[in-house]
Each structure stands twice: as C-alpha cells, then as structure tokens.
Design a protein around this motif. Structure first.
Motif, PDB file in Angstrom:
ATOM      1  N   LYS A 199       4.101 -39.939 -21.327  1.00  0.00           N
ATOM      2  CA  LYS A 199       3.688 -39.332 -20.068  1.00  0.00           C
ATOM      3  C   LYS A 199       4.887 -38.646 -19.427  1.00  0.00           C
TER       4      LYS A 199
ATOM      5  N   SER B  16       5.002 -29.081 -21.186  1.00  0.00           N
ATOM      6  CA  SER B  16       3.880 -29.013 -20.243  1.00  0.00           C
ATOM      7  C   SER B  16       3.200 -30.346 -19.979  1.00  0.00           C
ATOM      8  N   GLY B  17       3.518 -31.391 -20.773  1.00  0.00           N
ATOM      9  CA  GLY B  17       2.890 -32.686 -20.566  1.00  0.00           C
ATOM     10  C   GLY B  17       2.850 -33.470 -21.857  1.00  0.00           C
TER      11      GLY B  17
ATOM     12  N   ASP C 275      -2.929 -34.303 -23.864  1.00  0.00           N
ATOM     13  CA  ASP C 275      -3.478 -34.381 -22.515  1.00  0.00           C
ATOM     14  C   ASP C 275      -4.005 -33.006 -22.112  1.00  0.00           C
TER      15      ASP C 275
ATOM     16  N   GLU D 199      -4.281 -31.818 -19.266  1.00  0.00           N
ATOM     17  CA  GLU D 199      -3.422 -31.267 -18.220  1.00  0.00           C
ATOM     18  C   GLU D 199      -2.276 -30.454 -18.813  1.00  0.00           C
TER      19      GLU D 199
ATOM     20  N   LEU E  71      -3.444 -26.924 -19.267  1.00  0.00           N
ATOM     21  CA  LEU E  71      -3.541 -26.232 -17.979  1.00  0.00           C
ATOM     22  C   LEU E  71      -2.154 -25.876 -17.450  1.00  0.00           C
ATOM     23  N   ASN E  72      -1.202 -26.782 -17.606  1.00  0.00           N
ATOM     24  CA  ASN E  72       0.163 -26.505 -17.154  1.00  0.00           C
ATOM     25  C   ASN E  72       0.801 -25.379 -17.968  1.00  0.00           C
TER      26      ASN E  72
ATOM     27  N   ARG F 201      -0.249 -25.669  -8.768  1.00  0.00           N
ATOM     28  CA  ARG F 201      -0.556 -26.663  -9.803  1.00  0.00           C
ATOM     29  C   ARG F 201       0.735 -27.279 -10.331  1.00  0.00           C
TER      30      ARG F 201
ATOM     31  N   ALA G 298       2.221 -31.095  -9.761  1.00  0.00           N
ATOM     32  CA  ALA G 298       2.462 -31.921 -10.945  1.00  0.00           C
ATOM     33  C   ALA G 298       3.912 -32.392 -11.030  1.00  0.00           C
TER      34      ALA G 298
END
Length: 391
Positions: free
Chosen positions: A131, A183-184, A188, A190, A193-194, A223, A227
């Motif tokens: 994470k 980006s993550g 994930d 997300e 999207l990131n 966004r 984050a």
C-alpha cells in the motif's frame, strides 16, 4: 526477435519537432499493469485532443507483461548502466529475454532524441507491491525537482545512489528531464485512476496541451492531492536493505510506504533472524512480492533550506572547488564527473556532495566515479518554460 502479439507502441501522436514531446513508459515491470490500463482508457480522448507537440507511449517488458511477472530473466529497469549500454551498442551477445526488450526501447528513445529539438519529458509509470500514497521518484537534478514540484504528490530523490542501471537515470545522464510516477499498489483500481490523472496533468505542465483544453484539470489535481494525505514534500533515501542471493527475506505484514517507523522496530525477517530499524525514519517501498532484491528503503524529509542552498550552489558551479581536495580530479575534459580515490572517498562527507549535485556513483578500479546531473542537463531546451524559470 521478440515474439509477441502485444504492441510496443501503445500510442503515437506526432507534432512539430520544435514543440514539446512527452514520452510515457508503461509496464517496464510486467506485473505493474496500471500504466498500460490507464493509457488504454485514455486513448480515444487523447487522440481527439489538440496537442502542440508529440506524445509517445511505449510498453516496456512485453514478455513479462504477458506472464504477469516482474521480469523473465533480468530486471529491465536495472540494465541501463553505462557499461550495459556500451555492450548493447557494440552488439555483444547477451542471453536474457530483457536484452531484446531493452534494445527495442533504446531504438525508440534514440530516434526521439535525434529528431526532436524541443523540450523532452520522459515519465516512467510504476506501482508497488505494498500500500502506498502516489509519489514521484527522481534523480537529484534541479530540472527534475522543478517539474516534480508542480504535482501535489511526494517526491523522493536520491534513489539513484542505491540502484544500478534504472532507465530514468540513463535518460537523465543524457541531459533530459525524467521522472518516475508510482501510482499505487499493483492491482488496486485507484492506481489506474492516479496514473490517468498524472498523465493528463503532465500533458498540461509540459505545454503539450493548453490548460483551458483540459476541463477536468482540477478534478485530477485534487485527486492526487487528496491521495497524498498532506505529504507532498521532498524526501531523500537514506538507507536500502539489499536482499542477498539465496537469502530468505520476509517483510513483516502490514507496512506501507511513507509509514513512520521507530528505531528498534521489527521490519522483516532474514533467514529467520529479525531485521530491526536502525533509526527513526519513514519506510519506503517494502517488498511484498517474490521477485526483486530491494527489501525496503528508509527515507526522511528534506528541509526547504537544504533544497534552496543546493540550488544556489549548483547554479554557481561551486562544485569546481572539489577538485582541490586530495585524491579528487575531473574524470574527463567534459567535467561532468569526479574521479575520487576510494581510500579518500570514505573521509568525504556525503551531504556535501549531495548539495553540489553528486549522487550517482560507480566504482572503477581503485576509484569512485561521481556524476553530476547539473553539468549534463540540456537547459537550453527548457529555459523558456515558466516552471523551469521559477526558483
């Protein structure tokens, strides 16, 4: 030859050679699909957009991407050392699957550099096995710092001291802006999207797309800002745990990037023995996947005073005084690297070299070759851009 049904070029939009060119790399590690998925979702929109220059999107490790693994034989993001590039250019035969991937990418990069005369922006999209907040990684060059500062995410510099042969370091050595965006977590939603948000913001900040033409700019900016959880500062790597060959390394569960850890805290097990934090710091990119030899990194925030001071010292080329130290000379007439006697190097304070722009080191016999990104940066390509002029 690479036998694959997947395309190397995910998107190519050609513009005037004198205008900005943005180059995205996706899937350099085959188990990191977010960048590829992001460009697939954005493709139709990007093809309709009005662009002043050129946009190129390349897939990295095609074979590894097909199999969903980090790499097949060798990490494609560790092959871009000076010696590795020299061998490739001389046609030295090398057996790993990734060498074919590297040669294909190298030809694409070389063609862009040889034909485009405007500013070049190279961005490598990655994800992590743990994470994490979205964040930027850069080689410590002022041009990279200033561009990274436009994005509302943390920026981690100095990782080039701990890695041998990353793609972006090779591009930075050529004098061009190059940044990585994590980006993550690998799978994930997300992270996709990131990555999409970062791609669109990059098009605006590079000047490839006018801000007014990106009607949802604020949505993407906010966004990434949300984050980042208030940690959009500059950090530097202070320690790396390197996993040795045949070592059984297991990270303790539940850690994530940018998590505070305390001196004495249990971080991992090595062959069943505890691995303890030596200092209070932030944990960075803990390893939760079978491939890779970077167990984890530790980072700390850099003060704004240090950043301003280093900018001033580098701008005035004050690193020239270092050659007056015993055992220190210029490595070549180009004066882009120092040659330091290894017996002397251990007595020299690393923060001083950091201030003056020296972070990437290579051993050469009895000497340490220390490279300065500022002396190779092709500033004439970026001088007229507002973000580059900002102090």
């Amino acid at each position: 030859m690479i036998n694959s049904t997947l395309d190397r070029v995910l998107l190519k939009i050609e513009g005037e050679n004198t205008e900005p060119s943005v180059i995205f790399f996706c899937g350099i590690h085959g188990n990191e699909p977010a960048g590829v998925l992001a460009i697939q979702e954005l493709r139709e929109r990007l093809e309709r957009m009005s662009m002043k220059g050129s946009l190129y999107v390349f897939r990295g490790n095609i074979k590894a991407f097909q199999e969903g693994v980090r790499y097949i034989d060798k990490d494609l993001n560790r092959l871009w050392s000076r010696s590795g590039i020299d061998e490739m250019c001389k046609g030295v035969l090398r057996g790993a699957a990734e060498y074919e991937e590297q040669r294909a990418l190298y030809e694409e990069i070389k063609n862009i550099i040889n034909t485009k005369t405007g500013p070049l922006f190279f961005v490598d999209f990655h994800t992590t096995s743990s994470k994490t907040l979205p964040f930027i990684t850069i080689d410590d060059a002022i041009i990279n710092r200033r561009f990274s500062k436009l994005f509302p995410v943390p920026t981690v510099l100095g990782i080039e001291e701990y890695l041998n042969g990353p793609l972006l370091s090779f591009i930075n050595q050529l004098g061009f802006l190059s940044i990585g965006f994590e980006s993550g977590e690998h799978h994930d939603a997300e992270a996709v999207l990131n990555a999409k948000a970062f791609m669109l913001l990059t098009l605006c900040f590079s000047g490839l797309v006018e801000l007014n033409d990106l009607e949802d700019f604020n949505d993407h900016f906010n966004r990434l800002k949300k984050a980042s959880d208030g940690k959009a500062h500059f950090y530097e790597v202070i320690e790396r745990y390197t996993i040795k060959e045949n070592e059984m390394f297991v990270m303790e569960p539940g850690f994530k990037s940018f998590q505070e850890v305390n001196k004495g805290e249990l971080l991992a097990k090595s062959n069943g023995e505890p691995v303890i934090a030596k200092n209070n710091a932030m944990l960075f990119m803990p390893l939760y996947q079978p491939q890779g030899n970077d167990g984890y990194f530790l980072i700390r925030r850099i003060s704004s005073f240090f950043l301003r001071l280093s900018t001033y010292l580098r701008g005035n080329r004050l690193d020239s005084v270092l050659v007056y130290l015993p055992g220190v000379t210029w490595n070549s007439l180009k004066k882009d690297a120092l040659k330091v006697n290894l017996r002397v190097a251990r007595f020299l304070a690393r923060p001083i070299f950091h201030l003056l722009g020296y972070r990437h080191y290579e051993e050469e016999g009895a000497y340490l070759i220390m490279y300065n990104r500022e002396r190779t940066t092709r500033t004439h390509r970026y001088n007229d851009l507002k973000w580059f002029q900002a102090k």
